[in-house]
Structures are given as structure tokens and as C-alpha cells.
Design an enzyme around this catalytic site. Sequence first.
Site, PDB file in Angstrom:
ATOM      1  N   LYS A  58       0.847  -1.214   0.000  1.00  0.00           N
ATOM      2  CA  LYS A  58       0.000   0.000   0.000  1.00  0.00           C
ATOM      3  C   LYS A  58       0.874   1.252   0.000  1.00  0.00           C
ATOM      4  CE  LYS A  58      -1.809   1.588   4.035  1.00  0.00           C
ATOM      5  NZ  LYS A  58      -1.417   3.002   4.238  1.00  0.00           N
ATOM      6  N   ASN A  59       1.888   1.255   0.866  1.00  0.00           N
ATOM      7  CA  ASN A  59       2.677   2.475   1.028  1.00  0.00           C
ATOM      8  C   ASN A  59       3.608   2.747  -0.150  1.00  0.00           C
ATOM      9  OD1 ASN A  59       1.348   2.823   3.390  1.00  0.00           O
ATOM     10  ND2 ASN A  59       3.082   2.407   4.744  1.00  0.00           N
ATOM     11  N   CYS A 113      -4.998  12.419  12.885  1.00  0.00           N
ATOM     12  CA  CYS A 113      -5.686  11.176  12.591  1.00  0.00           C
ATOM     13  C   CYS A 113      -5.651  10.309  13.828  1.00  0.00           C
ATOM     14  CB  CYS A 113      -5.045  10.477  11.403  1.00  0.00           C
ATOM     15  SG  CYS A 113      -3.463   9.788  11.814  1.00  0.00           S
ATOM     16  N   ARG A 149       0.190  14.191  13.380  1.00  0.00           N
ATOM     17  CA  ARG A 149       0.705  14.104  12.015  1.00  0.00           C
ATOM     18  C   ARG A 149       0.749  15.447  11.292  1.00  0.00           C
ATOM     19  NH1 ARG A 149      -1.299   8.345   9.598  1.00  0.00           N
ATOM     20  NH2 ARG A 149       0.689   8.374   8.540  1.00  0.00           N
ATOM     21  N   ASP A 175       4.442   0.453  12.033  1.00  0.00           N
ATOM     22  CA  ASP A 175       3.229  -0.196  11.530  1.00  0.00           C
ATOM     23  C   ASP A 175       3.085  -1.642  12.012  1.00  0.00           C
ATOM     24  OD1 ASP A 175       2.529   2.100  10.275  1.00  0.00           O
ATOM     25  OD2 ASP A 175       3.054   1.452   8.251  1.00  0.00           O
ATOM     26  N   ARG A 206      -8.469  -0.551   4.744  1.00  0.00           N
ATOM     27  CA  ARG A 206      -7.582   0.464   4.161  1.00  0.00           C
ATOM     28  C   ARG A 206      -6.248  -0.167   3.747  1.00  0.00           C
ATOM     29  NH1 ARG A 206      -5.876   4.247   8.130  1.00  0.00           N
ATOM     30  NH2 ARG A 206      -4.479   4.696   6.418  1.00  0.00           N
TER      31      ARG A 206
HETATM   32  C1  UD1 Z   1       4.275   6.721   6.376  1.00  0.00           C
HETATM   33  C2  UD1 Z   1       3.415   5.499   6.174  1.00  0.00           C
HETATM   34  C3  UD1 Z   1       2.870   4.993   7.504  1.00  0.00           C
HETATM   35  C4  UD1 Z   1       4.022   4.769   8.490  1.00  0.00           C
HETATM   36  C5  UD1 Z   1       4.894   6.016   8.581  1.00  0.00           C
HETATM   37  C6  UD1 Z   1       6.134   5.801   9.437  1.00  0.00           C
HETATM   38  C7  UD1 Z   1       2.488   5.841   3.972  1.00  0.00           C
HETATM   39  C8  UD1 Z   1       1.291   6.075   3.135  1.00  0.00           C
HETATM   40  N1  UD1 Z   1       2.316   5.830   5.284  1.00  0.00           N
HETATM   41  O1  UD1 Z   1       3.445   7.742   6.908  1.00  0.00           O
HETATM   42  O2  UD1 Z   1       2.188   3.761   7.266  1.00  0.00           O
HETATM   43  O3  UD1 Z   1       3.473   4.488   9.754  1.00  0.00           O
HETATM   44  O4  UD1 Z   1       5.342   6.407   7.270  1.00  0.00           O
HETATM   45  O5  UD1 Z   1       6.886   4.740   8.948  1.00  0.00           O
HETATM   46  O6  UD1 Z   1       3.572   5.612   3.465  1.00  0.00           O
HETATM   47  N2  UD1 Z   1       6.056  14.354  10.997  1.00  0.00           N
HETATM   48  C9  UD1 Z   1       6.173  15.672  11.347  1.00  0.00           C
HETATM   49  N3  UD1 Z   1       6.092  16.612  10.360  1.00  0.00           N
HETATM   50  C10 UD1 Z   1       5.882  16.269   9.054  1.00  0.00           C
HETATM   51  C11 UD1 Z   1       5.781  14.897   8.706  1.00  0.00           C
HETATM   52  C12 UD1 Z   1       5.871  13.958   9.713  1.00  0.00           C
HETATM   53  O7  UD1 Z   1       6.350  16.012  12.524  1.00  0.00           O
HETATM   54  O8  UD1 Z   1       5.814  17.160   8.188  1.00  0.00           O
HETATM   55  C13 UD1 Z   1       6.123  13.311  12.075  1.00  0.00           C
HETATM   56  C14 UD1 Z   1       4.804  12.529  12.169  1.00  0.00           C
HETATM   57  O9  UD1 Z   1       3.851  13.210  12.946  1.00  0.00           O
HETATM   58  C15 UD1 Z   1       5.273  11.252  12.796  1.00  0.00           C
HETATM   59  C16 UD1 Z   1       6.659  11.046  12.183  1.00  0.00           C
HETATM   60  O10 UD1 Z   1       7.071  12.335  11.712  1.00  0.00           O
HETATM   61  O11 UD1 Z   1       5.361  11.383  14.180  1.00  0.00           O
HETATM   62  C17 UD1 Z   1       6.695  10.039  11.049  1.00  0.00           C
HETATM   63  O12 UD1 Z   1       5.869  10.491  10.006  1.00  0.00           O
HETATM   64  P1  UD1 Z   1       6.139  10.143   8.476  1.00  0.00           P
HETATM   65  O13 UD1 Z   1       7.406   9.390   8.331  1.00  0.00           O
HETATM   66  O14 UD1 Z   1       5.983  11.411   7.694  1.00  0.00           O
HETATM   67  O15 UD1 Z   1       4.934   9.181   8.169  1.00  0.00           O
HETATM   68  P2  UD1 Z   1       3.939   9.235   6.961  1.00  0.00           P
HETATM   69  O16 UD1 Z   1       4.666   9.559   5.701  1.00  0.00           O
HETATM   70  O17 UD1 Z   1       2.765  10.087   7.314  1.00  0.00           O
END
Ligand code: UD1
Length: 427
Positions: A22-23, A116, A121, A306, A398
Amino acid sequence: MASLVINGGRRLSGSIVAQGSKNSALPILAATYLVNGKSVIHNCPRLSDVESTLKILENLGCRIERRGNDLVVDSTSAFGYEIPENLMREMRSSVIFLGAILGKTKKAVISTPGGCEIGLRPIDLHLFAMRKLGVEINEEHGRLECSIPKKLKGAKITLTFPSVGATENAILAASVAEGTTTIINAAREPEISDLCDFLNKCGAKISGAGESIIIIEGVKKLEATEHAVICDRIVASTYLFAGAVTGGDISVKNTVPAHLGAVLPVLEEAGCEISIRCSEIRLKAPTKLHRIDKLITQPYPGFPTDAQAPIMTLATIAEGTSVIVENIFESRFKHVPELLRMGAKIRTEGRVAVIDGVERLYGASVVSPDLRGGSALVLAGLCANGVTEVSEIKHIDRGYENFETNLCMINADIVRTEKDYGNRKEK
Ligand code: UD1
């Protein structure tokens, strides 16, 4: 509302083929908007998150065709730049369209995806990366209006945390920016490498994917291509955990074992016997699972957040006390109260969970709190005494394709009370 009714206590045995990731599929589908022409993406799982992504692509003007697990996305006459709020709300990861839209139309209007189930996030790192590349962003009342006053220009982007989504957004926009972009402290997840493989096949010049420094030489144009999405390492891990908690003997086929490099040692620590043959991982569970000493979720190649919820189910019935630290998301223990209803003994303090293994869990009515928390509850139902009903399974849909069907094929007893994946009909 659909739920899964699980008659627990059956030993799982047999083999399952792991689905496409999915990711990986989501950012690659977003990338099909950026490239010109008809992309053919193989191994795309049938999931509600994929469906939400396709709705966004259609809304932007793409034509979509599904042939089994293959998707054809034609972006030739697609020039939309706005994602309506209702589509943004359906799926938080819709923010990865930002880089693709900006790269193609040089402007974008989206709403902030908001928090979420698993945490706040924020998207500050995504916006930081876009600004570095020359994007001007006006943020008002949850609406983001993005424009490029001059040109998308290559830049040095140093991320304070290796965010997966922010790295993907930066890669997408930088692929077609003028000049060279260097992403420092980039996320190293295999899904990043898969996105880069796709883009490089389309003509992008990206090196270093899978490492902490990614270098992107911008190109003028990307041309659509054919690509197969990698196997879903989280789904593969979940099936292995299902084998472990039921005292089973199962094989997961079609995996990339190296992508489970942090998960397999934990299963061995729990007493499982793991063997690998090419892309197949076999797990034989012990009579009694051993405790997990201290597991900390980390960015790849560390233990994936995850897989934290589903492995917690394993810890609930292991001998002794296990400790799990959730390092990535701040509210990712929502499955804990539900596991407690089934007889688990878990204490949480902030990001730490201490789990005292019990002899057995008992069937109960529980509510799936989020995607991976939902799969943890299904695993709990599989090893519990009696019947468990997991509701709110829209979260599970999902990310897991044919979850209960696959588990039933290896001897689980699970019935879905109502079925509606919201998937499109094949043409
Ligand atoms: C992706 C994955 C999700 C997985 C996560 C961490 C997809 C679609 N989803 O989510 O399944 O759990 O990686 O491996 O690929 N953060 C900030 N600021 C930002 C962005 C992130 O503070 O602008 C923080 C988030 O709140 C979180 C951490 O960084 O605490 C990790 O987030 P991130 O690596 O961005 O995860 P996703 O890309 O949302």
C-alpha cells in the site's frame, strides 16, 4: 457496519501470497499524475486507500482502468491542481499529491490533512521541503494555496526527521525542478526506493534512494512507464505474527525478506523458527512464545511502527514481561484498551507499554481503532478462547487485501458480517 467474527483457537498452517505494498502504491500512483502518458502499475492491492487515491487522480482529470491488480492511469489530458477537502479527509496520505501536482501544474490547492487516529501528524516538513524548492505557500483556515513565483529550483533540503511522506513529496517535485536537489536525512524505507525506481524508469535522475542522502538532478520531462509495486512488508509481517500467535506453521510467499530485517529477529527472539528460501519466509511457532525484551519502533531499517500493534498481540500471550516503546507516533496505543477487554495485561506510560504475558486471551466484542490496531485485534481473536467480534473494520480494509479470506485459507475461522470494499468495478 461490517465486522469480523473470529472463532479463535485454531492453529494456522499453509501458505499465503503477500499483496503489493500500500505504502508504495500510493506515492507511485501520485507520481503517475506527474509523468506524461499512460502508466501501467502492476501488483496494486485492492484497498480502500488505493480507491481514495484513484478518486483523487480522477478528480485531477486522469482516466483510470483497473484490470485485476493492475492499474492503468492515463494522465495525458489531466491538468487539475486542486484536491477537494472531502477527498483530502478520506486519507491523510493524500498530501503526497502536493509534490506531484506542483511538479506538473506549478500550482496546487489542497486542505491540510489534519490529525488522525494515531497522532497529530503535522505536515511542516512537507511544506518546508516545498518552500526550499521555490514554492510559495499561503495557509489559511486549513486551506493551502501553493504557487511557484519563479521556477521549481533544485535545493539542499535537510529534514530534521526522516519523514517518509516529506521525502516522497520532495522527490516528486525535485524530479522536474531546475538543477540538483540534495535531500539530507531522507527516509530510507523500501517504499522510497520503489517510488524512485518508478520515477527513474520514467526518465528521472535520482540516486541514493534507500540511503540517508538522496540526490536528484531535475529533468524537463518524465514519460509514463510500466512498473510492479513491491511486496507489502507490513502485511507479510502481520501474517507471520498470525502464524506465531496460533502456534502455527506458515509460509508467506512473494516477499522481499530483506525488508523484514528488523522484524524476523524479534520473531526468533520470541522462539519462532524462521527459514527463508528466495522470496518465501516460513515460520514455525514454538509451543510457548517467549517475551520480547525491549522493542523500539524506529525509522527504517529499525522496527516499523506499523508492525507495533500486531506484535503487541504476540507479547500478550508470551511467557514473561515484554516492553514496547513507540517512538514514531504519539498516540499509537489505541489497541491497548481493546486488548485489555480480551484479558491482556498491559500498562502504558506515555510511549512505553509493558506487557505481562497471560496464559490465554478471551473472545470479546472489540472496536478496531485504526488500521494496524485493527489487525492486532484480529490476531488476538485468532488466538483467543471463544468468539471475538472486531467492528469498525473499514480501518482494516484500508491496508489489508482479502484479509480474512487469506487467513481462512490457512485454517482460520473468520466471517465478515457485511462486505463492502468500495472498490471500483473492472472494465
Ligand atoms: C508513512 C506510512 C505509515 C508509516 C509512517 C512511518 C504511507 C502512506 N504511510 O506515513 O504507514 O506508519 O510512514 O513509517 O507511506 N512528521 C512531522 N512533520 C511532518 C511529517 C511527519 O512532525 O511534516 C512526524 C509525524 O507526525 C510522525 C513522524 O514524523 O510522528 C513520522 O511520520 P512520516 O514518516 O511522515 O509518516 P507518513 O509519511 O505520514
